[in-house]
Design an enzyme around this catalytic site. Structure first.
Site, PDB file in Angstrom:
ATOM      1  N   CYS A 158       0.833  -1.205   0.000  1.00  0.00           N
ATOM      2  CA  CYS A 158       0.000   0.000   0.000  1.00  0.00           C
ATOM      3  C   CYS A 158       0.868   1.256   0.000  1.00  0.00           C
ATOM      4  O   CYS A 158       0.490   2.289  -0.540  1.00  0.00           O
ATOM      5  CB  CYS A 158      -0.930   0.002   1.204  1.00  0.00           C
ATOM      6  SG  CYS A 158      -2.237  -1.232   1.062  1.00  0.00           S
ATOM      7  N   CYS A 197      13.864   8.538  -7.711  1.00  0.00           N
ATOM      8  CA  CYS A 197      12.469   8.091  -7.578  1.00  0.00           C
ATOM      9  C   CYS A 197      11.989   8.507  -6.192  1.00  0.00           C
ATOM     10  O   CYS A 197      12.457   9.516  -5.664  1.00  0.00           O
ATOM     11  CB  CYS A 197      12.334   6.590  -7.824  1.00  0.00           C
ATOM     12  SG  CYS A 197      13.154   5.543  -6.620  1.00  0.00           S
TER      13      CYS A 197
END
Ligand code: ZN
Length: 490
Positions: A296, A448
């Site tokens: 998640c 990232c």
């Protein structure tokens, strides 16, 4: 004739984020081959090196007509739909209901006070429940592993229902990103231990509940001791090593494992109880490769979803304890919030299951990190020191005006949340295809969110002949932590 193939959430990133793809063909083998040819990134998630479907993936034709499509010649007719389910399921449940008719616990030696009778009165007047059922709930103990998205509604509803003893296992601290879904914790709890916060939440709802907290990361050394004293184990975790650990410990102890999982808009729930039906390993014999199914934290989850799945798990726990109804043994419930639909797949007990089968090969808890391929060389990209750059070094580079390409390999919706000026955005899954857009002569710094994806990009570009590629250590989060505290984090 076009046959729609439904792509599960976890695989959509390899198929241009499409939910459903229509492909012409007469057999399952044909259309899956076309699918893999059209989306090469998908191939190794579906097939192993021998060209057979992988163990953690199964394919269904229509909702009811469940077949093992290892038989690739299965013929398709107009109106059929093919669904890829990252699970092995099929056949019939081993038992019709599997429920112990009297429930898991006895109500002997338990009494309810006047205050408790008032509190639980809406239970007591249900014919299936009555004082007897309520006393069973009070006599029962439930261990909830994790007090996050699933653990929050689980703990709140089970406390409200009057479970006598609730054990909570967690080691984490409440942070701001939890509050969108972990409703047992509040804004004032940020920075507190999740266990302390959850204990307060339970006490506020129902002071009659005894709460035991275990401030630890559940592992092979402590799992059996943690679970042994409890009647029902509920898996509220979000990673594969812990799921297999909880499953195996429950099988070894003969306890029911109330399972739930969530991802973006979709959830799953079941009750795994090896004595009565299949276990988690019967469903997923092998874990997906690391990185295939994002957590998640990586993939996101809509805040209401753990509420729905957690409440389903709490319902199953109440049913098991009291012996009411038919538990989700031998059934996998799939929920989709976008279509607001439930589907149910029959699960079969696998006679060859390595832990609950006829000749088990797993007879004690193992190293689950290793089993799931986490921490292995294959999982972690190793870079040379000269292939890395710290946020401070990057700042110096920018301040000095040195020309270089700042390559952001996150998704565009992540870029929208926060970004660094003048970055070139090429999501990691498009990098191979779009590598021609990059200037081979300019130094490159890849970034990232926290570093793993840009490490892959750094390795890929270095191997593709770019010779001055460096990875921003800690990603944009590291940059926010050390250079620019004003940048929003996610
Ligand atoms: Zn099994």
């Amino acid at each position: 004739m076009g046959i729609p193939i439904h792509i599960p959430t976890a695989l959509r990133q390899y198929a241009n984020n499409q939910n459903s793809i229509e492909i012409e063909g007469d057999t399952v083998g044909e259309i899956l081959t076309v699918l893999a040819d059209s989306y090469p990134d998908l191939r190794h998630h579906l097939f192993n090196d021998d060209g057979n479907l992988r163990n953690f993936v199964n394919v269904y034709v229509n909702d009811d007509d469940i077949r093992y499509l290892k038989q690739k010649e299965t013929e398709l007719k107009p109106g059929d739909a093919v669904t890829i389910v990252p699970a092995v399921a099929g056949g019939r449940p081993v038992t019709e209901t599997g429920a112990p008719a009297q429930g898991l616990v006895s109500d002997a030696n338990v009494t309810l006070s006047k205050e408790e009778i008032e509190r639980y009165s809406r239970h007591l007047i249900i014919p299936e429940m009555t004082m007897t059922g309520q006393k069973k709930l009070k006599a029962a103990s439930v261990l909830i592993i994790g007090t996050g998205g699933l653990g929050s509604p689980l703990a709140l509803y089970l406390a409200a229902a009057g479970i006598g003893k609730i054990g909570l296992v967690d080691f984490d601290v409440v942070d701001a990103t939890n509050l969108q879904r972990q409703i047992i914790h509040g804004t004032n709890d940020i920075g507190r231990s999740k266990l302390e916060s959850a204990r307060d939440g339970i006490a506020n709802i129902n002071p009659h509940v005894e709460v035991e907290t275990y401030d630890t990361f559940i592992n092979s050394d402590n799992a059996l001791d943690l679970m042994r004293p409890y009647d029902v184990i509920i898996d509220g975790t979000d990673n594969f090593p812990t799921r297999y650990l909880v499953n195996d410990a429950c099988v070894l102890l003969g306890k029911p494992n109330v399972y739930g999982s969530i991802f973006r808009f979709e959830g799953q729930a079941s009750v795994f109880w090896a004595e009565k039906g299949p276990c988690y390993r019967c469903l997923y014999p092998e874990p997906p490769p690391p990185g295939l199914v994002p957590s998640c934290a990586e993939g996101g989850v809509i805040g209401v979803l753990p509420g729905i799945i957690g409440v389903i798990q709490a319902t199953e726990a109440v049913k098991l304890i009291t012996g009411i109804g038919e538990p989700l043994i031998g059934r996998l419930l799939l929920y989709n919030a976008l279509t607001m639909s439930f589907r149910e797949l029959r699960l079969r007990k696998d006679p060859d299951c390595p832990i609950c089968g006829e000749n088990p090969t797993v007879t004690e808890l193992i190293d689950y990190q290793q089993f799931c391929g986490i921490g292995t060389d294959e999982d972690q990209i190793r870079l040379e020191p000269e292939q890395e750059i710290s946020p401070q070094e990057l700042k110096t580079l920018i301040d000095e005006g040195t020309p270089f390409t700042l390559l952001d390999v996150r998704e565009d919706y992540e870029y929208e949340i926060c970004n660094l000026p003048n970055a070139t955005l090429i999501p990691i899954n498009q990098l191979e295809r779009r590598v021609g857009e990059l200037d081979r002569d300019a130094p490159i710094v890849a970034l990232c969110r926290t570093g793993p994806r840009s490490a892959r990009a750094t390795k890929f570009l270095s191997e593709a002949g770019f010779n001055q590629v460096r990875n921003l250590v800690g990603g944009i989060i590291g940059w926010a932590d050390t250079v620019d505290p004003e940048l929003p984090k996610y």
